[in-house]
Design a protein around this motif. Structure first.
Motif, mmCIF file in Angstrom:
data_model
loop_
_atom_site.group_PDB
_atom_site.id
_atom_site.type_symbol
_atom_site.label_atom_id
_atom_site.label_comp_id
_atom_site.label_asym_id
_atom_site.label_seq_id
_atom_site.Cartn_x
_atom_site.Cartn_y
_atom_site.Cartn_z
ATOM 1 N N GLN A 129 0.813 -1.213 0.000
ATOM 2 C CA GLN A 129 0.000 0.000 0.000
ATOM 3 C C GLN A 129 0.845 1.260 0.000
ATOM 4 N N GLY A 130 1.975 1.213 0.680
ATOM 5 C CA GLY A 130 2.824 2.404 0.760
ATOM 6 C C GLY A 130 2.145 3.513 1.540
ATOM 7 N N PHE A 131 2.158 4.723 0.971
ATOM 8 C CA PHE A 131 1.537 5.872 1.621
ATOM 9 C C PHE A 131 0.398 6.416 0.756
ATOM 10 N N SER A 132 -0.363 5.492 0.148
ATOM 11 C CA SER A 132 -1.429 5.901 -0.770
ATOM 12 C C SER A 132 -2.610 6.555 -0.064
ATOM 13 N N GLU A 133 -2.657 6.448 1.291
ATOM 14 C CA GLU A 133 -3.741 7.120 2.016
ATOM 15 C C GLU A 133 -3.527 8.623 2.108
ATOM 16 N N THR A 134 -2.359 9.101 1.668
ATOM 17 C CA THR A 134 -2.067 10.543 1.659
ATOM 18 C C THR A 134 -1.661 10.965 0.237
ATOM 19 N N PRO A 135 -2.589 10.899 -0.736
ATOM 20 C CA PRO A 135 -2.220 11.171 -2.140
ATOM 21 C C PRO A 135 -1.715 12.580 -2.379
ATOM 22 N N ARG A 136 -2.156 13.547 -1.580
ATOM 23 C CA ARG A 136 -1.719 14.931 -1.779
ATOM 24 C C ARG A 136 -0.221 15.094 -1.543
ATOM 25 N N PHE A 137 0.335 14.235 -0.716
ATOM 26 C CA PHE A 137 1.736 14.389 -0.311
ATOM 27 C C PHE A 137 2.661 13.390 -1.005
ATOM 28 N N GLN A 138 2.163 12.683 -2.037
ATOM 29 C CA GLN A 138 2.974 11.666 -2.708
ATOM 30 C C GLN A 138 4.247 12.259 -3.303
ATOM 31 N N ILE A 139 4.109 13.356 -4.070
ATOM 32 C CA ILE A 139 5.272 13.966 -4.705
ATOM 33 C C ILE A 139 6.205 14.570 -3.668
ATOM 34 N N PHE A 140 5.621 15.241 -2.660
ATOM 35 C CA PHE A 140 6.442 15.822 -1.595
ATOM 36 C C PHE A 140 7.228 14.729 -0.871
ATOM 37 N N LEU A 141 6.551 13.604 -0.566
ATOM 38 C CA LEU A 141 7.211 12.506 0.131
ATOM 39 C C LEU A 141 8.296 11.878 -0.741
ATOM 40 N N LEU A 197 13.831 10.913 -1.483
ATOM 41 C CA LEU A 197 14.941 10.863 -2.435
ATOM 42 C C LEU A 197 16.125 11.675 -1.908
ATOM 43 N N GLY A 198 15.836 12.864 -1.364
ATOM 44 C CA GLY A 198 16.894 13.687 -0.784
ATOM 45 C C GLY A 198 17.567 13.001 0.391
ATOM 46 N N ILE A 199 16.768 12.388 1.256
ATOM 47 C CA ILE A 199 17.323 11.684 2.423
ATOM 48 C C ILE A 199 18.168 10.494 1.980
ATOM 49 N N TYR A 200 17.672 9.762 0.986
ATOM 50 C CA TYR A 200 18.410 8.596 0.485
ATOM 51 C C TYR A 200 19.757 9.009 -0.105
ATOM 52 N N LEU A 201 19.785 10.108 -0.851
ATOM 53 C CA LEU A 201 21.039 10.595 -1.438
ATOM 54 C C LEU A 201 22.008 11.043 -0.348
ATOM 55 N N ILE A 202 21.475 11.674 0.707
ATOM 56 C CA ILE A 202 22.322 12.077 1.845
ATOM 57 C C ILE A 202 22.919 10.844 2.521
ATOM 58 N N ILE A 203 22.100 9.800 2.701
ATOM 59 C CA ILE A 203 22.580 8.551 3.308
ATOM 60 C C ILE A 203 23.694 7.941 2.462
ATOM 61 N N LEU A 204 23.455 7.870 1.149
ATOM 62 C CA LEU A 204 24.470 7.303 0.260
ATOM 63 C C LEU A 204 25.754 8.117 0.290
ATOM 64 N N LEU A 205 25.624 9.448 0.208
ATOM 65 C CA LEU A 205 26.803 10.314 0.178
ATOM 66 C C LEU A 205 27.597 10.215 1.474
ATOM 67 N N GLY A 206 26.922 10.371 2.618
ATOM 68 C CA GLY A 206 27.612 10.356 3.904
ATOM 69 C C GLY A 206 28.297 9.036 4.185
ATOM 70 N N ASN A 207 27.594 7.930 3.933
ATOM 71 C CA ASN A 207 28.167 6.619 4.247
ATOM 72 C C ASN A 207 29.193 6.175 3.216
ATOM 73 N N LEU A 208 29.006 6.571 1.942
ATOM 74 C CA LEU A 208 30.021 6.248 0.936
ATOM 75 C C LEU A 208 31.328 6.986 1.200
ATOM 76 N N ILE A 209 31.215 8.262 1.591
ATOM 77 C CA ILE A 209 32.423 9.024 1.938
ATOM 78 C C ILE A 209 33.144 8.347 3.099
ATOM 79 N N THR A 210 32.390 7.975 4.124
ATOM 80 C CA THR A 210 32.986 7.295 5.282
ATOM 81 C C THR A 210 33.675 6.009 4.853
ATOM 82 N N PHE A 211 32.978 5.201 4.060
ATOM 83 C CA PHE A 211 33.507 3.906 3.630
ATOM 84 C C PHE A 211 34.777 4.078 2.787
ATOM 85 N N LEU A 212 34.744 4.996 1.824
ATOM 86 C CA LEU A 212 35.863 5.150 0.890
ATOM 87 C C LEU A 212 37.084 5.776 1.555
#
Length: 319
Positions: free
Chosen positions: A15-27, A32-47
């Motif tokens: 189902q995901g978050f389909s009960e809040t259709p107004r906020f789908q794009i915002f979410l 996506l921004g949080i995921y990119l931050i996670i990848l960047l921060g942890n990849l920098i640490t790892f490398l």
């Protein structure tokens, strides 16, 4: 029985978050921004840890593995969630659902035991510093990391196999954003009592082995720190384990609130957002907590950045 098996194999709808259709794009944009931050921060640490031999010490090797787990655990969940938010294509096969649940549990359990190994590392560093090199040799460090992944690999097997054998003969709509244990138990039309007992047995083992051991370690650590005469010495000793203690509190605080309850007390809509917090909070904060005030890592990061920029400029100049 054959019809039940056929329905199980056909898969589920997340189902995901389909009960809040107004906020789908915002979410979608937010995650996506949080995921990119996670990848960047942890990849920098790892490398950075991989590239600098001076950081090949037990503390940084554990941190490197923690970064790897944080990248892997969020990659197991967030890309599929982003795909659902963007396309509304929320079907998942039965095998894909069981695989996602197993990989998530494997990585989460491995993280608990890795933090236990890190607690032991801090205990030896503060309470027995003269024998630190011997007790935390590269061989012992490798053994602790292997043990963390091995226990994480084995422990979820019984739970996932038991859940896969349940009957899902009613609705196939999972009221969640990924295949988690509780929503699947709620969805089953067969008795889940034996599975819930198994979950509590495995959960109790996980709690006693991966929470009590760090707790005991920190009792000895705090006792040793309090025996240090100078205030500056106590502050320096505590600073070496403050980052790890913060991560332990964040991880176990959210995990206990989310999972250590009977299924009858769950509110799936409320806990859906709490699960999202559990998945993203640690991977976002861990690099900041460990790295932000770590001068040794910052020095290595600046050195590797200068090396990269020099190579980049030389490559452009040669063209």
């Amino acid at each position: 029985m054959a019809s039940e098996l056929k329905e199980n194999i056909s898969g589920f709808i997340i189902q995901g978050f389909s009960e809040t259709p107004r906020f789908q794009i915002f979410l979608f944009v937010l995650l996506l921004g949080i995921y990119l931050i996670i990848l960047l921060g942890n990849l920098i640490t790892f490398l950075v840890i991989s590239c600098d031999p001076h950081l090949h010490t037990p503390m940084y090797i554990f941190l490197q593995n923690l970064s790897f787990i944080d990248i892997s655990i969020t990659t197991t969940i967030l890309p599929n969630l982003l795909h659902i938010l963007l396309t509304q294509q929320n079907n998942i096969s039965f095998l894909g659902c069981m695989t996602q649940m197993y990989v998530f549990m494997f990585l989460a359990d491995s993280e608990y035991f890795l933090l236990t190994a890190m607690a032991y590392d801090r205990y030896v560093a503060i309470c027995d510093p003269l024998h630190y090199i011997t007790r935390m040799s590269r061989k012992h460090c490798s053994w602790l990391i292997t043990a963390a992944y091995s226990v994480g690999f084995v422990e979820p097997l019984s739970i996932v196999i038991s859940i896969s054998k349940l009957s899902y003969c009613a609705s196939h709509l999972i009221d969640h954003f990924f295949c988690d244990v509780t929503p699947l138990l709620k969805l089953s039309c067969s008795s889940t009592f034996s599975v819930e007992v198994l979950i509590y047995i495995v959960g109790t083992f996980l709690t006693f082995s991966s929470f009590l051991l760090p707790l005991i370690s920190y009792i000895f650590i705090i006792s040793a720190i309090l025996k240090i005469q100078s205030l500056k010495g106590r502050q320096k000793a505590f600073s070496t384990c403050a980052s790890h203690l913060t991560c332990v509190i964040i991880l176990y605080g959210t995990a206990f609130c989310l999972y250590m309850r009977p299924t009858t007390s769950y509110s799936l809509k409320r806990d859906k957002y709490f699960s999202l917090l559990y998945i993203i909070l640690g991977p976002v904060l861990n690099p900041l907590i460990y790295i932000l005030k770590n001068r040794e890592f910052q020095s290595s990061f600046n050195k590797e950045r200068q090396r990269f920029l020099s190579s980049f400029h030389l490559g452009n100049a040669s063209q």
